[in-house]
Design a protein around this motif. Structure first.
Motif, mmCIF file in Angstrom:
data_model
loop_
_atom_site.group_PDB
_atom_site.id
_atom_site.type_symbol
_atom_site.label_atom_id
_atom_site.label_comp_id
_atom_site.label_asym_id
_atom_site.label_seq_id
_atom_site.Cartn_x
_atom_site.Cartn_y
_atom_site.Cartn_z
ATOM 1 N N MET A 1 -75.362 -32.922 -62.751
ATOM 2 C CA MET A 1 -74.375 -32.127 -62.153
ATOM 3 C C MET A 1 -74.139 -31.896 -60.647
ATOM 4 N N ALA A 2 -72.645 -32.229 -60.560
ATOM 5 C CA ALA A 2 -72.202 -32.220 -59.055
ATOM 6 C C ALA A 2 -71.829 -30.691 -58.771
ATOM 7 N N ASP A 3 -73.050 -29.670 -58.348
ATOM 8 C CA ASP A 3 -72.846 -28.335 -58.313
ATOM 9 C C ASP A 3 -71.850 -27.921 -57.024
ATOM 10 N N ALA A 4 -72.006 -28.638 -55.863
ATOM 11 C CA ALA A 4 -71.219 -28.073 -54.796
ATOM 12 C C ALA A 4 -70.020 -29.175 -54.501
ATOM 13 N N LEU A 5 -69.051 -28.443 -54.016
ATOM 14 C CA LEU A 5 -67.747 -29.140 -53.748
ATOM 15 C C LEU A 5 -68.180 -30.312 -52.390
ATOM 16 N N PHE A 6 -69.062 -29.899 -51.539
ATOM 17 C CA PHE A 6 -69.509 -30.590 -50.312
ATOM 18 C C PHE A 6 -70.688 -30.761 -50.386
ATOM 19 N N ILE A 7 -71.372 -31.811 -50.039
ATOM 20 C CA ILE A 7 -72.828 -31.797 -49.994
ATOM 21 C C ILE A 7 -73.207 -32.689 -48.452
ATOM 22 N N ASP A 8 -74.167 -32.144 -47.681
ATOM 23 C CA ASP A 8 -74.681 -32.559 -46.511
ATOM 24 C C ASP A 8 -75.470 -34.177 -47.070
ATOM 25 N N GLY A 34 -64.002 -30.267 -67.016
ATOM 26 C CA GLY A 34 -65.128 -30.712 -68.292
ATOM 27 C C GLY A 34 -66.414 -30.784 -67.731
ATOM 28 N N GLY A 35 -66.521 -30.651 -66.403
ATOM 29 C CA GLY A 35 -68.043 -30.643 -65.986
ATOM 30 C C GLY A 35 -68.663 -32.293 -65.792
ATOM 31 N N GLN A 36 -67.822 -32.963 -66.032
ATOM 32 C CA GLN A 36 -68.253 -34.623 -66.020
ATOM 33 C C GLN A 36 -68.408 -34.902 -64.572
ATOM 34 N N THR A 37 -69.393 -35.873 -64.299
ATOM 35 C CA THR A 37 -69.756 -36.559 -63.189
ATOM 36 C C THR A 37 -69.876 -37.887 -63.168
ATOM 37 N N ILE A 38 -69.935 -38.659 -62.065
ATOM 38 C CA ILE A 38 -70.263 -39.874 -61.681
ATOM 39 C C ILE A 38 -71.319 -39.808 -60.583
ATOM 40 N N THR A 39 -72.607 -40.576 -60.780
ATOM 41 C CA THR A 39 -73.469 -40.684 -59.940
ATOM 42 C C THR A 39 -73.535 -42.244 -59.135
ATOM 43 N N SER A 40 -73.178 -42.070 -57.932
ATOM 44 C CA SER A 40 -73.071 -43.394 -57.140
ATOM 45 C C SER A 40 -74.590 -43.793 -56.662
ATOM 46 N N LEU A 41 -74.807 -45.347 -57.003
ATOM 47 C CA LEU A 41 -76.374 -45.540 -56.621
ATOM 48 C C LEU A 41 -76.221 -46.741 -55.630
ATOM 49 N N ASP A 42 -77.173 -46.577 -54.947
ATOM 50 C CA ASP A 42 -77.141 -47.742 -53.662
ATOM 51 C C ASP A 42 -77.654 -48.835 -54.436
ATOM 52 N N HIS A 53 -67.615 -35.207 -59.088
ATOM 53 C CA HIS A 53 -66.874 -34.739 -60.188
ATOM 54 C C HIS A 53 -65.795 -35.876 -60.586
ATOM 55 N N ALA A 54 -65.765 -35.938 -62.066
ATOM 56 C CA ALA A 54 -65.055 -36.926 -62.694
ATOM 57 C C ALA A 54 -64.013 -36.407 -63.399
ATOM 58 N N ALA A 55 -62.910 -36.829 -63.326
ATOM 59 C CA ALA A 55 -61.680 -35.971 -63.928
ATOM 60 C C ALA A 55 -61.525 -36.240 -65.406
ATOM 61 N N THR A 56 -61.149 -35.307 -66.203
ATOM 62 C CA THR A 56 -60.779 -35.212 -67.487
ATOM 63 C C THR A 56 -59.044 -35.523 -67.645
ATOM 64 N N ALA A 57 -58.894 -35.644 -68.697
ATOM 65 C CA ALA A 57 -57.311 -35.750 -68.854
ATOM 66 C C ALA A 57 -56.561 -34.581 -68.414
ATOM 67 N N GLU A 58 -57.169 -33.310 -68.665
ATOM 68 C CA GLU A 58 -56.625 -32.091 -68.218
ATOM 69 C C GLU A 58 -56.262 -32.285 -66.708
ATOM 70 N N ASP A 59 -57.394 -32.626 -66.083
ATOM 71 C CA ASP A 59 -57.419 -32.798 -64.461
ATOM 72 C C ASP A 59 -56.376 -33.563 -63.935
ATOM 73 N N VAL A 60 -56.132 -34.966 -64.671
ATOM 74 C CA VAL A 60 -55.117 -35.896 -64.439
ATOM 75 C C VAL A 60 -53.867 -35.070 -64.652
ATOM 76 N N ASP A 61 -53.840 -34.227 -65.607
ATOM 77 C CA ASP A 61 -52.295 -33.868 -65.579
ATOM 78 C C ASP A 61 -52.251 -32.730 -64.593
ATOM 79 N N ALA A 62 -53.307 -32.079 -63.999
ATOM 80 C CA ALA A 62 -52.857 -30.993 -62.737
ATOM 81 C C ALA A 62 -52.579 -31.943 -61.448
ATOM 82 N N ALA A 63 -53.091 -33.138 -61.351
ATOM 83 C CA ALA A 63 -52.798 -34.021 -60.453
ATOM 84 C C ALA A 63 -51.305 -34.301 -60.422
ATOM 85 N N VAL A 64 -51.100 -34.939 -61.499
ATOM 86 C CA VAL A 64 -49.700 -35.228 -61.804
ATOM 87 C C VAL A 64 -48.640 -34.276 -61.394
#
Ligand code: NAD
Length: 505
Positions: A1-8, A34-42, A53-64
């Motif tokens: 879960m990506a809790d914070a919107l910024f991480i150190d 939707g609480g979806q996430t993507i974890t990036s690996l080294d 955070h990963a966008a849902t169709a609803e988020d895409v609609d908000a962006a558009v």
């Protein structure tokens, strides 16, 4: 879960910074609905870097919706092109100031050596934004002479809301290839980064705001292709889709875009040929053909992955090419300044490349060098996705290794006997992205360049792209052009205005 919107975060090369993790919509970061996430690996260690955070169709609609509202907002619609260009210039300056940070993030996230990200990717990304900042007030229509009773002119106008989808191989420069011309032409944008490299574009988002772009002009989302990408392509308020990625995904996108008859630009895959004639400067041909396939871990859409060498120089070429790999292709992690080749971007890509190596062996090709994964000496890289640079000989044109895109440090080297034969075999591909020809014979160089079915041909080099020069493919390598003045065509439309100067019908 990506809790914070910024991480150190502190990068392995010691850069401390705040990594945004949210969806950048209307100049603000917000969580996924939707609480979806993507974890990036080294890719060098297989260790997680950050979760976004990963966008849902609803988020895409908000962006558009945000991009649509910004399109007609006076702060963007009425902004003179010169001021738009100045804003883009400020963005380029801010990127320059953050060059080391961007290079660190992309090296970590993607696996490419830091010095390559710093010198090559960042130079390209900054130059592209700067180049298009200059076009913002130099793109206009024409007046057209007709009859004394009619005056006509054309207006060059933005297309509208642009949906952009990018791949992972050059995370930041791919973003700028798309943002530069779109913004220069006055469009508003929703851009989706690749799942594999979600980080640097979110830092770019903070600079877009700092440069003064009004809210909603650039919206940046991470998300999965099948969900967020597909929602963007199918959204009825998106006027244009610009995509870079695989040919298979491009086919899906064409189908989806057909529903609302969207304007599309596609930059897809390749199996680009490089032809070496007997009169070529052999040292140069070896140097460029090595760079043309082995740089960026072979993850280049224009990688010259089929090398045709005139039979009379084949043995000496093979010996020198192998020697160049042994002396130049040093494999290591991103942070060693002597690394030429880092890990492949993900385990999936690593396995895909190894599978192709296996297929080639089963097809009967001979391994001249490489042909397996690489075991790093440093234990911290034991789980990294490293592959030995691999050269196949005794390959026939119909083998899969000669027809299909591997997208890794794997090349086939094939002999030929005549110019006609070399061009015919170079063109024996469903792709047509890049091509290269090595010869000192000027006539032959230009004749072959004209005859090769490709969007771009390099004479006596490979991969030396330039933001001022059009980029794109023919056949199944794409539709439309990016970069250069040609890149503006993809993001503007011409409106014709007829003025009746007479009084008679
Ligand atoms: P990909 O096609 O799987 O993914 C590219 C992008 O498309 C990603 O952002 C992904 O999320 C998105 N996507 C995936 N499925 C989607 C769908 N159904 N609808 C909408 N979006 C979707 O490609 P990849 O594996 O990430 O990248 C490697 C490929 O990209 C290679 O084949 C390479 O040749 C090609 N590539 C081409 C160029 C070029 O300029 N021609 C540049 C870089 C990479």
């Amino acid at each position: 879960m990506a809790d914070a919107l910024f991480i150190d975060i502190t990068t392995p090369n010691g850069r401390r910074y705040q990594q945004p993790t949210g969806l950048f919509i209307n100049n603000k970061f917000r969580p996924s609905s939707g609480g979806q996430t993507i974890t990036s690996l080294d890719p060098a260690t297989d260790e997680p870097i950050a979760t976004v955070h990963a966008a849902t169709a609803e988020d895409v609609d908000a962006a558009v919706q945000a991009a649509k509202a910004a399109l007609s907002h006076p702060s963007w619609k009425l902004l003179p092109g010169t001021e738009r260009g100045q804003m883009m210039g400020r963005l380029a300056d801010l990127m320059e100031q953050n060059r080391e940070l961007f290079a660190s993030i992309d090296a970590w996230d993607n696996g490419k050596p830091y010095h390559v990200a710093y010198e090559e990717d960042l130079t390209e990304a900054i130059t592209t934004i700067r180049y298009y900042s200059g076009w913002a007030d130099k793109s206009f229509g024409q007046t057209i002479s007709t009859t004394p009773q009619k005056f006509a002119y054309t207006l060059r106008q933005p297309i509208g809301v642009v949906g952009q989808i990018i791949p992972w191989n050059y995370p930041l420069s791919m973003a700028t290839w798309k943002l530069g011309p779109a913004l220069a032409c006055g469009n508003t944008v929703v851009i989706k980064a690749a799942e594999q490299t979600p980080l640097s574009i979110l830092v770019l988002a903070t600079l877009i705001k700092e440069a003064g772009f009004p809210a909603g002009v650039v919206n940046i989302i991470n998300g999965y292709g099948r969900e967020a990408g597909a929602a963007l392509v199918q959204h009825p308020l998106v006027d244009k889709v610009a995509f870079t990625g695989s040919t298979a995904t491009a086919r899906e996108i064409m189908k989806m875009a057909a529903g609302t008859l969207k304007n599309i630009t596609l930059e897809t895959g390749g199996k680009s040929p490089l032809i070496i004639f007997p009169d070529a400067d052999l040292e140069q041909a070896v140097k460029w053909s090595h760079f043309g396939i082995m740089s960026n871990q072979g993850q280049i859409c224009t990688a010259t992955s089929r090398i045709f060498v005139h039979r009379s120089i084949l043995d000496s070429f093979l010996a020198k090419f192998k020697e160049t790999i042994e002396t130049t292709s040093k494999i290591g992690d991103q942070w060693d300044s002597t690394t030429f080749q880092g890990p492949q971007v993900t385990r999936t890509q690593y396995e895909r490349v190894l599978e192709y190596i296996d297929i080639a062996k089963k097809e009967g090709a001979t391994v001249l060098t490489g042909g397996k994964s690489h075991t790093p000496t440093d234990p911290k890289n034991a789980k990294g996705y490293f592959i030995e640079p691999t050269v196949f000989t005794n390959v026939t044109d119909n083998m899969r290794i000669c027809q299909e895109e591997v997208f890794g440090p794997v090349v086939v080297i094939l002999p030929f006997d005549s110019e006609d034969e070399s061009v015919r075999r170079a063109n024996d591909s469903t792709y047509g992205l890049g091509a290269a020809v090595f010869t000192k014979d000027l006539e032959r160089a230009h004749r072959v360049a004209a005859d090769i079915e490709a969007g771009m041909v390099w004479i006596n080099s490979s991969q030396d792209c330039d933001p001022r020069i059009p980029f794109g493919g023919v056949k199944q390598s794409g539709i439309g052009r990016e970069l250069g003045e040609a890149g503006l065509e993809a993001y503007s439309s011409l409106k014709a205005v007829h003025v009746n100067l007479g009084s008679r019908l």
